[in-house]
Design an enzyme around this catalytic site. Structure first.
Site, PDB file in Angstrom:
ATOM      1  N   GLU A  42      25.950  -1.554  44.370  1.00 39.76           N
ATOM      2  CA  GLU A  42      25.037  -0.489  44.195  1.00 39.76           C
ATOM      3  C   GLU A  42      24.952   0.111  45.363  1.00 39.76           C
ATOM      4  OE1 GLU A  42      22.183   1.297  44.689  1.00 39.76           O
ATOM      5  OE2 GLU A  42      21.006  -0.409  44.969  1.00 39.76           O
ATOM      6  N   CYS A  76      16.234   2.528  47.344  1.00 38.89           N
ATOM      7  CA  CYS A  76      17.667   2.517  46.589  1.00 38.89           C
ATOM      8  C   CYS A  76      17.516   3.513  45.322  1.00 38.89           C
ATOM      9  CB  CYS A  76      18.038   1.210  45.943  1.00 38.89           C
ATOM     10  SG  CYS A  76      18.487   0.137  47.399  1.00 38.89           S
TER      11      CYS A  76
END
Length: 341
Positions: A42, A76
């Site tokens: 990620e 994120c």
């Protein structure tokens, strides 16, 4: 921490989940590949936030601001590129600018009225922010708020404080259109012609593809736009980060945002060692090789096998029936077997 990361990745663990930058993600993937250790990556994003011309801008402004300045943009999954249709462009820019002008910046400990605290990545990251801002301005963007590193005689210079910043009229060739910000900067792009197609093109013109969202008075229209945004996650008439709030949903992206997923059933299954097991359903029936296919060759084994294939996999019922008759035919026949002395 490179040595520590390398020791972990090469330690023989069953799987590695890495959250970080694309450059370090590449190193993790290469290192894990030496032992064929599976990896979930990620690697951040530049999530698009699309505001259609029929959207209720007043109700969206606070959502947009929360998306950018919560945690000072160090999320994120957070909106980094705002694609606002021409019809509501000025209203949106004025709305978010008015909010920022009244936000309080400073140390948040002991002061519950502080809106924007320090960033956690230090002076080097602030120089990255300034590089992105300066490049955008040189290429024609407008600065609506912030956009500077506090001077040394400022109280904010005693920490890593970068003021909440708004850039408008950003050209697509600006660095900030492609490079991850990970900070308190709202980047606004004008969608000319109020065109869904143009908004989708602009939003997908990026190497990152983590999450996304689209806003419209019509849920059907917002859903249609969101469904065409290249991203691992999407939200319809809500902040794209809301997908993370539901832990029953898988989290992850594509392109430079990485691959595979964590969270949700998909993420949990990814942490399991999946095995396929076959066992006789009826205990007293045992598997055996049909006589037409036994050794030595009977001469009809291939015909019997073709009948089995047709019986199980023919796309038509007639084909399945023909396959069944073929199986029966060569099961009942008594072909002569070769005998080897």
């Amino acid at each position: 921490y490179g040595a520590t990361g390398s020791a972990l990745v090469t330690s023989g663990v069953d799987k590695v989940i890495f959250v970080g930058s694309p450059s370090v993600g590449v190193i993790v993937a290469k290192t894990a590949a030496d032992n064929l250790t599976p990896v979930v990556l990620e690697l951040g994003g530049k999530d698009p936030f699309v505001v259609c011309d029929d959207a209720d801008v007043k109700s969206i402004v606070q959502t947009a601001c929360r998306g950018v300045w919560q945690n000072m943009g160090q999320n994120c999954a957070g909106p980094e590129r705002f694609f606002v249709y021409e019809k509501v462009y000025d209203e949106f820019c004025d709305g978010v600018t008015a909010v920022v002008k009244n936000m309080k910046i400073g140390p948040s400990l002991g002061d519950p009225l502080v809106d924007c605290g320090a960033i956690c990545m230090g002076p080097r990251q602030m120089l990255h922010y300034q590089k992105l801002v300066d490049d955008a301005l040189i290429k024609g963007a407008r600065l609506l708020a912030g956009g500077f590193i506090p001077p040394k005689d400022s109280a904010l210079s005693r920490g890593s404080f970068y003021p909440p910043t708004i850039l408008a009229d950003i050209p697509e060739d600006a660095f900030i259109a492609q490079e991850e910000i990970f900070g308190p900067i709202m980047a606004i792009f004008k969608v000319r012609g109020n065109s869904d197609e143009e908004a989708i093109r602009m939003a997908n013109n990026c190497e990152f593809a983590l999450s996304s969202c689209a806003f419209s008075a019509s849920a059907k229209r917002a859903r249609s736009v969101a469904s065409r945004l290249v991203a691992g996650m999407s939200a319809v008439n809500d902040l794209e980060g809301c997908t993370y709030m539901s832990q029953s949903l898988p989290f992850g992206g594509c392109k430079k945002s990485g691959y595979d997923r964590f969270a949700g059933p998909e993420g949990l299954r990814g942490l399991c060692m999946i095995r396929s097991v076959c066992e006789d359903l009826i205990p007293f029936i045992r598997n055996s090789i049909p006589p037409p296919m036994q050794y030595p060759a009977t001469g009809v084994g291939h015909l019997f096998a073709q009948g089995l294939i047709d019986m199980f996999y023919s796309p038509s019922w007639w084909g399945k029936v023909c396959g069944l008759f073929t199986v029966i035919r060569y099961s009942m026949s008594a072909p002569s077997k070769k005998h080897v002395e």
